[in-house]
Design an enzyme around this catalytic site. Structure first.
Site, short mmCIF file in Angstrom:
data_model
loop_
_atom_site.label_atom_id
_atom_site.label_comp_id
_atom_site.label_asym_id
_atom_site.label_seq_id
_atom_site.Cartn_x
_atom_site.Cartn_y
_atom_site.Cartn_z
NE ARG A 262 -2.06 2.93 2.92
CZ ARG A 262 -2.10 3.76 4.00
NH1 ARG A 262 -0.98 3.65 4.68
NH2 ARG A 262 -2.85 4.80 4.13
CD GLN A 349 -13.62 6.62 3.38
OE1 GLN A 349 -12.93 7.20 2.43
NE2 GLN A 349 -13.15 5.74 4.02
CB SER A 370 -17.39 -3.08 11.61
OG SER A 370 -17.25 -1.82 12.54
CG HIS A 423 -24.05 -21.10 16.14
ND1 HIS A 423 -23.71 -22.22 15.45
CD2 HIS A 423 -23.33 -21.31 17.44
CE1 HIS A 423 -22.86 -22.94 15.87
NE2 HIS A 423 -22.59 -22.42 17.13
CG ASP A 427 -20.60 -25.59 10.58
OD1 ASP A 427 -19.37 -25.14 10.21
OD2 ASP A 427 -21.24 -26.06 9.62
#
Length: 452
Positions: A262, A349, A370, A423, A427
């Site tokens: 980057r 943004q 997130s 759940h 799994d």
């Protein structure tokens, strides 16, 4: 016999013998005799009933054409740009900036051009038929208001020596008051002959809201704080998520090589106006892993008890905005390069800073990420956004000691990642396999740059 034609600011008169005469006028407004119609706020979907006017793109006296931008409004879910359905002249704006506009009520008045008049008359007939269907409900509302008004009048007569108070208001205003449980006798009327206007009811509602925010406030540090627009939507979503049995799988990831890649290109991209963070790489890695484990990308239909897998990787990115947390998504990430993802992220943004993200960018999310690292956190337990089944969260980059392949202690750039999954349908083994695959792509960024 003579015919008159209007051409711009001129009038051409054609006589029977073919002779013409031309007159020019200095004022266009004196020639306008088109129908003035209210341009109403249409239903913009998602169950939205009212919006806040954030910006006007027109003012009285401006000419507008069909599909020209009229204004930008904001609901508790998104910002929407309203466009014109008519060609004509703007006569009046019904709301000021930051005022509340109701669906179905006029936004502006437009004086139609001649070619719009026939179309408007047809629309008027349709509206008239619709109003007839609504009149039955309005009569019911009026009966309720009549009972309330009669009661108010009887009570008032005791204090005013039997002088009866008559409340004048349109059915639409009465409906608005009924929906908000308002006694019209408590509202200060500003209309002609003491008529209660819609604006009077809205002003009264605003006063009530300022006086008592018990239902729309959250408690923090002993102070009451009004819940922001986007936060109200989060309230609803998070309440739904309580029914989901979460389990969380956590790991750490070495991003040293990713940071090096980057840093090699970020300066040249910055000159092009593109900000490149680590997030586009993390988003692309999530999509690459979903190509191998597609059953995590989609939504759960609880009624049918089945999973609807989506071919499109519409990856949502949680963002903090002036109006609260919101999760727009980048569409079809599986077909995008890292550079394209960065451009889309930059766009969202910038819109987020203005709290003006369009509804199209908020719908259709299939998988959410997130980044709590932007505010300095290391670990979190993310909460699933129903009907999605998975959400991932990353912490900040930390320089920590780690062993290399030769058992030498080195400085490594480490981030923690946590995946929350439903759940009922996912799994732990499947989630672990996905996390390992995502981690491989992040730690080997050259793999992310191959293909789209």
């Amino acid at each position: 016999m003579a015919f008159t034609l209007r051409l711009g600011s001129s009038i051409v008169r054609l006589s029977k013998n073919g002779c013409t005469s031309k007159r020019r006028f200095l004022s266009l407004s004196s020639l306008r005799s088109g129908t003035i119609v209210p341009f109403k706020l249409s239903d913009i979907g998602e169950g939205i009933r009212d919006v806040t006017v954030k910006e006007w793109f027109v003012k009285p006296g401006d000419r507008v054409s069909q599909f020209d931008n009229i204004c930008e409004v904001q609901s508790d879910k998104a910002s929407v740009t309203i466009t014109s359905r008519y060609d004509g002249l703007v006569k009046e704006l019904h709301y000021k900036i930051d005022e509340i506009a109701l669906v179905g009520e006029p936004l502006i008045d437009i004086e139609l051009d001649d070619e719009n008049i026939v179309e408007n008359e047809q629309e008027g007939k349709r509206e008239e038929n619709q109003k007839k269907e609504e009149e039955k409900e309005v009569v019911k509302d009026d009966r309720k208001f009549k009972e309330r008004d009669d009661k108010t009048s009887l009570e008032s007569s005791k204090d005013t020596h039997s002088e009866k108070i008559q409340i004048i208001a349109t059915p639409a205003v009465r409906r608005l008051a009924l929906e908000n449980n308002i006694n019209l006798s408590d509202v200060t009327a500003t209309g002609k002959d003491g008529r209660v206007l819609k604006e009077d009811v809205l002003v009264y509602l605003e006063k009530l809201d300022r006086r008592d925010k018990i239902q729309d406030v959250s408690q923090q540090a002993g102070k009451k704080m009004a819940i922001k627009k986007y936060s109200k939507h989060m309230w609803k979503t998070m309440t739904q998520s309580l029914s989901i049995p979460h389990f969380v799988y956590s790991d750490e990831c070495n991003v040293t090589e990713l940071i090096r890649c980057r840093n090699e290109v970020k300066d040249s991209l910055k000159e092009q106006g593109i900000s490149l963070s680590l997030m586009p790489f993390l988003i692309k890695a999530a999509s690459k892993a979903l190509l191998t484990i597609p059953e995590l990308n989609g939504s759960l239909d609880e009624e049918k008890q089945c999973v609807e897998i989506s071919e499109s990787h519409n990856i949502g990115v949680a963002m903090d905005t002036p109006e609260g947390l919101i999760v727009p998504n980048i569409k079809d990430v599986q077909n995008l390069s890292i550079l394209s993802i960065a451009k889309q992220l930059n766009r969202l943004q910038e819109l987020g800073k203005k709290a003006s993200i369009p509804l199209a960018d908020l719908t259709g999310t299939t998988f959410t990420l997130s980044n709590i690292g932007v505010v300095g956190g290391n670990y979190t337990k993310p909460v699933i956004q129903p009907p999605q089944m998975v959400i991932g969260a990353f912490g900040k980059v930390q320089k920590l000691p780690r062993f290399d392949d030769k058992d030498n202690v080195i400085v490594a750039n480490i981030i923690a990642v946590s995946w929350a999954a439903d759940h009922r349908v996912i799994d732990g083994v499947t989630m672990a396999k996905y996390s390992n695959l995502w981690k491989y792509y992040v730690e080997h960024p050259i793999e992310l740059m191959l293909g789209s």
